[in-house]
Design a protein around this motif. Structure first.
Motif, PDB file in Angstrom:
ATOM      1  N   LEU A 213      41.507  40.267  49.137  1.00  0.00           N
ATOM      2  CA  LEU A 213      42.308  39.611  48.130  1.00  0.00           C
ATOM      3  C   LEU A 213      43.071  40.682  47.361  1.00  0.00           C
TER       4      LEU A 213
ATOM      5  N   VAL B 192      46.322  36.661  49.290  1.00  0.00           N
ATOM      6  CA  VAL B 192      45.532  37.195  50.375  1.00  0.00           C
ATOM      7  C   VAL B 192      46.321  38.259  51.128  1.00  0.00           C
TER       8      VAL B 192
ATOM      9  N   ASP C   4      49.120  26.287  45.297  1.00  0.00           N
ATOM     10  CA  ASP C   4      47.788  25.693  45.387  1.00  0.00           C
ATOM     11  C   ASP C   4      47.933  24.379  46.158  1.00  0.00           C
TER      12      ASP C   4
ATOM     13  N   PRO D 168      49.192  24.159  39.291  1.00  0.00           N
ATOM     14  CA  PRO D 168      48.416  24.132  38.049  1.00  0.00           C
ATOM     15  C   PRO D 168      47.212  25.084  38.076  1.00  0.00           C
ATOM     16  N   THR D 169      46.623  25.308  39.255  1.00  0.00           N
ATOM     17  CA  THR D 169      45.488  26.232  39.269  1.00  0.00           C
ATOM     18  C   THR D 169      46.016  27.648  39.416  1.00  0.00           C
ATOM     19  N   GLN D 170      45.287  28.573  38.860  1.00  0.00           N
ATOM     20  CA  GLN D 170      45.678  29.974  38.962  1.00  0.00           C
ATOM     21  C   GLN D 170      44.489  30.832  39.305  1.00  0.00           C
ATOM     22  N   PHE D 171      44.790  31.851  40.049  1.00  0.00           N
ATOM     23  CA  PHE D 171      43.777  32.862  40.308  1.00  0.00           C
ATOM     24  C   PHE D 171      43.532  33.616  38.996  1.00  0.00           C
ATOM     25  N   TRP D 172      42.260  33.782  38.631  1.00  0.00           N
ATOM     26  CA  TRP D 172      41.985  34.535  37.412  1.00  0.00           C
ATOM     27  C   TRP D 172      41.410  35.912  37.752  1.00  0.00           C
ATOM     28  N   GLN D 173      40.261  35.907  38.410  1.00  0.00           N
ATOM     29  CA  GLN D 173      39.739  37.206  38.816  1.00  0.00           C
ATOM     30  C   GLN D 173      38.905  37.097  40.084  1.00  0.00           C
ATOM     31  N   ALA D 174      38.777  38.244  40.725  1.00  0.00           N
ATOM     32  CA  ALA D 174      37.897  38.310  41.883  1.00  0.00           C
ATOM     33  C   ALA D 174      36.658  39.053  41.442  1.00  0.00           C
TER      34      ALA D 174
ATOM     35  N   ILE E  51      33.686  36.632  45.358  1.00  0.00           N
ATOM     36  CA  ILE E  51      33.997  35.324  44.795  1.00  0.00           C
ATOM     37  C   ILE E  51      35.340  35.403  44.097  1.00  0.00           C
TER      38      ILE E  51
ATOM     39  N   ARG F 189      37.584  33.555  41.033  1.00  0.00           N
ATOM     40  CA  ARG F 189      37.469  32.648  39.883  1.00  0.00           C
ATOM     41  C   ARG F 189      38.835  32.050  39.590  1.00  0.00           C
TER      42      ARG F 189
ATOM     43  N   ILE G 242      41.281  29.298  37.444  1.00  0.00           N
ATOM     44  CA  ILE G 242      41.427  28.584  36.178  1.00  0.00           C
ATOM     45  C   ILE G 242      42.609  27.621  36.260  1.00  0.00           C
TER      46      ILE G 242
END
Ligand SMILES: Cc1cc2nc3c(=O)[nH]c(=O)nc-3n(C[C@H](O)[C@H](O)[C@H](O)COP(=O)(O)OP(=O)(O)OC[C@H]3O[C@@H](n4cnc5c(N)ncnc54)[C@H](O)[C@@H]3O)c2cc1C
Ligand SMILES: Cc1cc2nc3c(=O)[nH]c(=O)nc-3n(C[C@H](O)[C@H](O)[C@H](O)COP(=O)(O)OP(=O)(O)OC[C@H]3O[C@@H](n4cnc5c(N)ncnc54)[C@H](O)[C@@H]3O)c2cc1C
Ligand SMILES: Cc1cc2nc3c(=O)[nH]c(=O)nc-3n(C[C@H](O)[C@H](O)[C@H](O)COP(=O)(O)OP(=O)(O)OC[C@H]3O[C@@H](n4cnc5c(N)ncnc54)[C@H](O)[C@@H]3O)c2cc1C
Lengths: 266, 334, 377
Positions: free
Chosen positions: A23, A30, A98, A227-233, B150, B152, B154
């Motif tokens: 990621l 990706v 998304d 509407p969804t977002q990647f925040w952290q891995a 993983i 995460r 939001i």
């Protein structure tokens, strides 16, 4: 059946290479570099199901994908299997979508194609595997939707009889057309294209459409429309206070069985 | 009744039995509601008027139940269900909505997300309330590829925030005898475009991993055993179920319905024994609520050992026959 | 120069690869142990258009060409060389009929051959020595409208199961080629030889005792039979054997790499031992070299070069590929230690198959003679 069949296919990394994916932690996308790509496996079942219906219903099968330029190969594979022509939704504006934004782009593609009475999707992909796209596409087009399908039987021109799986068994459902169906891998074995089909695939048309061609606003698709977002891995931590046994096989087994006995687990 | 910060759970049920995933989500919803500052947890229930069900929902964590008791509402008709629940949500504006990631639940959730123009995160393995840019919100964790990665996810701008979760990720927890309110609502029936002809309920699978007290999970390492006979023997000996990882399903050792993991079933048995399972996140995330995990693998660095209560580092052909023998001896003594 | 396959060739390769995974990989060990002709599987390849891959569409083929054929043979042989080898021999006869046959002969035989409804052998070799065509003792005597054939061909691929055969016999002091159909009185086949490799390929004798063949069955001109046979054996046979060798080497190499990465000694995979790495490097280099020699020969044929003009390239690809296949297989066995010689590990099969390839379609020494002649000419 008065209308054509659209089959939605997604290009995904080769199943043997999923472990090599990483990621891009900054962008949440990706890294697919150097990883060979294939049609999402169950989407080939979807193509096969479409072709079998066509053999009975004599309509056309149109392969549809949203993806980068390289995704054209997935369409070529579908054409070799027997699809009549293909639509490639290809625009930078589609990137980073998304499932909602993906479904929106696909819905635009379906509307702009016109005359579609049935849409067949795979149940889920092997790379992100949300299994949400088919139902969202149906909702956007205001079509009924049935997922997890293992059998399709055409009835009259207006409906299909399908068998879907669910956790507690099977459900037989009659679904009115137009509709969206998502099939699972049990439904059939996808055909291998023969040599003539492979050579004929080149002659078939692949329409390349940008967002405007699909009549969707660039702001509603891709990253901007998601509407969804990647925040952290991160790392998945399910650490337990484990005891790791060492010693000879006999010693380890004896210690393990003692412990299981003590905890009344056996 | 406090209307803000509500966390809703869609309740899946069949023949007056509530899906255990839905029950588990009620408990998780309580946690989230507390972290949000003490909002209510509401169960959304349609197509039944069974008092047992409503009672049970309260005892597993619901404060309120939105109930459409019209029995003609079929949970198999995702279109109507999504219409019903989206209508309610527009009116009451919940902060978060949770759904079991079941075959039917996913369909309803996906459609509802479109109706509400909001995000839906699939197959979550953890749900947390976090603060990002001064906004208190839901961070939903999903598994990435390989190892233990993983991701995460939001949904910063749209509400409600929606997520689906597999049964077994959050095991149900009973709370002390609680009372709540039932809010009766009408579901506008849309003309059904789907007609359910027959529901074929598979005979209860006694050996289903998701229901078993003891599960033996075979991984690719079983290739060293030349097949699954010994693993099956161990499972039988312990009165448990034999399941496996995706590679062992691909190898044809284990049937697809016994695949454990993100693409298969989640389990929460009393005892889980893994045989040659490396411990990829797609597998481990769905077994984490097992009470006790014993792992056997020859690779001391296999991630599975990090989540095992007891680990044996060894070669399966050496360990397994001895283990079977030893357990037999214990059983015979009893 | 462009080293890329066309998209069609890529799709063909993927299709054949998947076919081999589906139809051959799970059964290869059992098929090899059984050693029976796999007509059912060959029929499936025909449905996919593979049997007629170098035959024109006009005659029921798919006409995709020689490089496509090379890729197909390579992919099949990677999993199960016997099937790859079927195409080597079967297509020699088809090539000869298409290039030397009369319109009637082409119409009569090619469509059924493309469907694998009929199986064809091509027979040159006799007990007196395969390398020396002058050792051919089989005779064909013209009497009225018929040739009367007497003699015995040995070591002939598919002989026990063939429906027709192209044979080379002496007509006077020259050689001529004939098409002989099964059921012709005086034409019999003998039981199969027990070869150590290519187990699903039945090899045996064709026997002719006063076998009367109509004049119309002469293939090509009378007295030009060697040209007919050698043209096919060169363009199709030698490239085919080379493809089988290439695929066989690749199969052995893949197994060795996998094993080297999995097998742990001294706490780490043996792939980290330099001695093992060197063996893998040698295999890798040889396979890559063989592959480009093979592809080049095929491309030249696709460009319309005659077997004679492409002769040096054909010779090189046969000589080199067949040379390295057994070397790679042997190294794979070595890398796998004691497991290497257990048939279940499917490496001894690679070795057994590879040693059949030295002689087929002309021995290694004959290849060297041919190339040497060209060098000093
Ligand atoms: C690890 C990871 C997790 C993710 N989780 C989420 C999440 O929880 N929620 C979310 O909204 N997004 C999520 N995404 C984004 C998601 O991957 C994309 O939206 C993707 O475009 C479609 O989702 P899918 O592959 O899960 O499709 P699925 O819903 O699994 O696909 C089902 C079927 O829809 C059709 N289909 C899907 N994509 C296409 C396409 N591009 N073209 C044509 N047909 C298609 C195919 O027939 C396919 O078989 C995630 C991405 C990653 C990398
Ligand atoms: C979208 C997606 C969904 C997925 N869904 C699932 C899912 O639902 N379920 C699932 O299982 N996987 C799933 N996967 C695959 C997952 O990533 C892993 O590849 C898989 O879980 C690995 O299975 P394994 O542990 O059996 O095999 P491996 O990772 O190959 O591990 C085998 C283990 O056996 C050990 N071993 C080998 N020989 C011996 C011996 N002689 N004695 C003792 N130990 C030995 C090895 O040391 C190793 O640890 C999914 C992947 C993706 C991308
Ligand atoms: C699997 C298989 C399938 C076959 N299928 C067919 C078929 O379908 N049709 C057919 O006609 N034949 C077929 N053959 C026969 C093959 O063509 C002959 O085996 C080959 O021509 C060699 O002939 P021989 O075996 O008689 O060896 P010989 O000709 O007796 O050769 C013996 C040795 O002498 C060497 N030698 C011979 N001449 C020279 C020279 N001038 N200089 C240097 N060294 C020389 C050879 O290289 C060899 O090492 C097949 C063989 C095999 C193994």
């Amino acid at each position: 059946m008065p209308g054509d069949i659209a089959v939605c296919i997604k290009q995904v990394p080769h199943p043997d290479c999923l472990a090599k994916l990483s990621l891009d932690a900054a962008r949440g996308t990706v890294n697919r570099e150097g990883v060979p790509a294939v049609i999402n496996p169950v989407d080939r079942n979807a193509v096969e199901a479409s072709l079998r219906l066509r053999e009975k219903l004599r309509n056309r099968v149109i392969a549809l994908t949203m993806g980068p330029p390289a995704a054209r190969k997935a369409l070529e594979d579908a054409l070799a299997m027997g699809a009549d022509y293909a639509v490639h939704l290809c625009d930078r504006a589609f990137a980073g979508a998304d499932t909602l934004a993906t479904a929106r782009a696909l819905a635009g593609g379906i509307r702009s194609t016109g005359g579609i009475a049935l849409i067949i999707c795979g149940n889920t992909t092997i790379d992100s595997g949300t299994g949400q796209v088919a139902a969202q596409l149906a909702e956007m087009l205001d079509f009924p939707c049935v997922t997890d399908i293992e059998e399709i039987m055409p009835e009259d021109g207006a409906s299909l009889l399908v068998k879907r799986a669910w956790e507690q068994g099977d459900i037989r459902v009659r679904v009115r057309l137009p509709a969206v169906l998502a099939v699972n891998a049990k439904i059939n074995q996808p055909r291998l294209p023969n040599v003539l089909d492979i050579m004929a695939a080149r002659q078939k048309e692949i329409k390349e459409w940008c967002a405007a061609d699909a009549k969707v606003e660039a702001g509603c698709v891709g990253l901007a429309g998601s509407p969804t977002q990647f925040w952290q891995a991160g790392e998945f931590h399910a650490r337990r206070q484990g005891e790791i046994l060492r010693g000879s096989p006999d010693e380890m087994v004896a210690a393990a069985v003692d412990k299981l006995k003590k905890l009344e687990l056996i | 009744m406090k209307n803000t910060h509500q966390v809703w759970v869609w309740i899946e049920h069949h023949k007056d039995v509530i899906n255990v995933g839905s029950l588990g989500l009620l408990g998780k919803a309580r946690e989230l509601a507390q972290q949000l500052g003490g909002g209510n947890v509401a169960a959304v229930l349609a197509g039944t008027d069974s008092p047992q069900i409503t009672e049970e929902l309260f005892s597993y964590g619901a404060d309120d139940i939105y109930l459409a008791d019209d029995k003609s509402i079929s949970l198999f008709d995702s279109e109507s269900c999504a219409g019903f629940v989206a209508g309610l949500a527009r009116e009451h504006k919940p902060e978060i909505m949770l759904w079991g990631a079941t075959s039917l639940g996913k369909e309803i959730a996906a459609r509802a997300a479109v109706k509400l123009d909001t995000g839906l995160t699939a197959h979550c393995i953890a749900l947390d309330i976090v603060e990002i840019d001064n906004v208190t919100q839901l961070a939903a964790s999903v598994s990435g590829w390989g190892g233990n990665a993983i991701i995460r996810i939001i949904c910063p701008q749209k509400r409600p925030q929606m997520a689906t979760v597999k049964a077994g990720i959050f095991p149900p927890a009973r709370f002390e005898k609680r009372q709540g309110g039932i809010i009766r609502v009408k579901a506008a029936q849309s003309p059904a475009r789907i007609e359910v002809i027959e529901v074929i309920t598979a005979p209860e699978r006694a050996d289903a991993p998701e229901q078993a007290e003891v599960v033996v999970a075979g991984g690719w390492g079983m290739s060293s055993l030349g097949g699954l006979e010994q693993a099956a023997e161990l499972a039988k000996l312990l009165g448990g179920s034999l399941g496996g990882t995706r590679p062992s399903v691909d190898a044809g050792w284990i049937s697809h319905d016994k695949m454990i993991g993100q693409s298969g079933v989640s389990i929460s048995p009393r005892l889980l024994i893994t045989l040659g399972v490396s411990g990829a996140a797609q597998f481990t995330s769905t077994v984490q609520s097992s009470k006790f995990i014993m792992a056997i693998d020859k690779n001391p660095d296999a991630p599975i050992f990090e989540m095992a209560d007891l680990g044996i580092i060894g070669d399966l052909p050496e360990i397994l026959p001895r283990l079977i023998e030893k357990i037999k001896a214990v059983k015979d003594k009893k | 120069m462009d080293f890329n396959l066309t998209r069609e060739q890529e799709m063909l390769r993927d299709m054949v690869r998947e076919f081999a995974q589906r139809e051959l990989a799970p059964k290869a060990l059992a098929l090899d142990a059984k050693g029976e002709f796999i007509h059912d599987i060959i029929k499936k390849t025909a449905e996919l258009g593979l049997v007629g891959i170098i035959t024109s569409k006009e005659f029921g083929g798919t006409g995709m060409g020689h490089l496509a054929r090379m890729l197909m043979i390579e992919e099949l042989s990677r999993i199960y060389a016997s099937l790859g080898f079927f195409f080597q021999t079967g297509q020699i006869g088809m090539y000869a009929i298409e290039n030397f046959g009369t319109p009637e002969q082409k119409q009569k035989y090619l469509p059924a051959l493309c469907k694998a409804d009929k199986i064809i052998s091509t027979a040159l070799t006799e007990a007196g020595g395969g390398s020396d065509p002058s050792a051919i003792q089989t005779t064909a005597e013209l009497k009225g409208d018929e040739y009367i054939i007497n003699g015995r061909k040995v070591m002939i691929s598919e002989a026990p199961v063939c429906d027709l055969a192209i044979i080379v016999a002496k007509t006077g002091d020259k050689f001529s080629a004939f098409i002989v159909e099964k059921g012709t009185p005086g034409f019999t086949t003998s039981g199969k030889e027990n070869y150590v490799g290519l187990r699903s390929l039945p090899v045996g004798d064709l026997v002719f005792t006063n076998c009367k063949v109509p004049k119309a069955n002469l293939l090509g001109q009378e007295g030009k039979g060697l040209a007919v046979a050698i043209g096919g054996i060169s363009a199709v046979g030698r490239t085919g054997v080379a493809g089988v060798a290439l695929g066989t080497a690749e199969g052995a190499y893949a197994a060795a790499v996998k094993y080297a990465k999995e097998r742990k000694l001294y706490g780490k995979p043996i792939a980290e031992l330099q001695a093992i790495q060197y063996m893998l490097v040698d295999c890798n280099m040889e396979i890559e070299t063989a592959r480009w020699l093979c592809y080049k020969a095929a491309v030249l044929l696709d460009q319309g070069k005659s077997p004679r003009d492409a002769g040096d390239d054909i010779t090189r690809c046969k000589l080199y590929s067949c040379d390295i296949a057994s070397k790679v297989a042997l190294r794979a066995i070595q890398i796998m230690g004691g497991y290497g010689t257990i048939p279940q590990y499917e490496i001894t099969r690679r070795l057994n198959d590879s040693i059949e390839l030295f002689t087929a379609a002309g021995t290694q020494e004959i290849m060297k003679n041919t190339l040497a002649r060209s060098i000093i000419a």
